[in-house]
Write a protein that holds these residues in place. Sequence first.
Motif, PDB file in Angstrom:
ATOM      1  N   ASP A  83       0.849  -1.192   0.000  1.00  0.00           N
ATOM      2  CA  ASP A  83       0.000   0.000   0.000  1.00  0.00           C
ATOM      3  C   ASP A  83       0.883   1.239   0.000  1.00  0.00           C
ATOM      4  O   ASP A  83       2.103   1.145  -0.160  1.00  0.00           O
ATOM      5  N   ALA A  84       0.276   2.391   0.168  1.00  0.00           N
ATOM      6  CA  ALA A  84       1.031   3.646   0.047  1.00  0.00           C
ATOM      7  C   ALA A  84       2.097   3.799   1.119  1.00  0.00           C
ATOM      8  O   ALA A  84       3.057   4.574   0.948  1.00  0.00           O
ATOM      9  N   THR A  85       1.982   3.067   2.235  1.00  0.00           N
ATOM     10  CA  THR A  85       2.932   3.209   3.335  1.00  0.00           C
ATOM     11  C   THR A  85       4.059   2.183   3.293  1.00  0.00           C
ATOM     12  O   THR A  85       4.978   2.249   4.105  1.00  0.00           O
ATOM     13  N   THR A  86       3.999   1.239   2.367  1.00  0.00           N
ATOM     14  CA  THR A  86       4.982   0.158   2.344  1.00  0.00           C
ATOM     15  C   THR A  86       6.342   0.659   1.860  1.00  0.00           C
ATOM     16  O   THR A  86       6.439   1.228   0.770  1.00  0.00           O
ATOM     17  N   PRO A  87       7.406   0.446   2.629  1.00  0.00           N
ATOM     18  CA  PRO A  87       8.739   0.892   2.204  1.00  0.00           C
ATOM     19  C   PRO A  87       9.199   0.161   0.945  1.00  0.00           C
ATOM     20  O   PRO A  87       8.995  -1.051   0.818  1.00  0.00           O
ATOM     21  N   GLN A  88       9.844   0.888   0.047  1.00  0.00           N
ATOM     22  CA  GLN A  88      10.335   0.281  -1.190  1.00  0.00           C
ATOM     23  C   GLN A  88      11.392  -0.779  -0.901  1.00  0.00           C
ATOM     24  O   GLN A  88      11.519  -1.765  -1.639  1.00  0.00           O
TER      25      GLN A  88
END
Length: 279
Positions: free
Chosen positions: A140-145
């Motif tokens: 999701d938008a918060t997941t670290p690359q």
Amino acid sequence: MKIGILGLGLIGGSLGYDLRSQGYHVLGVTRRRSTCERAIALGIVDAASVDMNLLATAEVVFICTPIALIIPQLQQLMNYLPLTTVITDVGSVKTPIVQAIAPLWKNFVGGHPMAGTTDSGVEAAQRDLFLNKPYVLTPDATTPQTAISVLEKIVRSLGANLYFCSPQEHDQAVSLISHLPVMVSAALIASAMNETDPQVLQLAQNLASSGFRDTSRVGGGNPELGVMMAQYNRQALLSSLQQYRQNIDELTNLIQQENWAALELKLQSTAQARPNFVE
């Protein structure tokens, strides 16, 4: 790299086989000591335990439990892991899992390997289960690359075909091609069993061959898994069932009206569309 697997059934065990073949050091945790012993004997894991503390040194952990246990198992697992550990799951529903876990664990990436059989347990594990099969990751938008990249490398090492999408997109798509077929297949079996003439029923059972076998396979699988699909992907599955009902009603009407030309066009359309879903 040390990789932990929580749950050593079909998926967890198969992951263990393939990850070890790629040179990873695999640690397994499961509920039964007998399963731990069997997993070590089969070469699925390097070490196994019923104690989650075994996973404390793992850099990545796969949660391979039934859907209903993923969140509570994660909540327990958190007590044993450093915050840098990347955690993923293999559940066939993603939205409720990602929504519950992402706020609790920064380095969590939802996952779903689209592979399996109707068998279960550590003995059902097999090598190359994921080879050329779809494997979906749903950050999701918060997941670290950094967490995504770690899992991407591991999944590609399995020989799987990697896809990325949102949890919501995953659940809508899977409701159509995985969860709906289970319900349709179950309804097919139930319809056949509803035959009230015992002689006709027995004859049908005697004559059933590849067509019935293929279309009834997933409806004859693990009932617990089917219930969890419906429970955790309820809204998307209801939408898919409604679409299916509309198509059944259309076919029923065409047959009632003896509109064979329209029926043929419908069947031509589905025959042409099928290769877009399966080879």
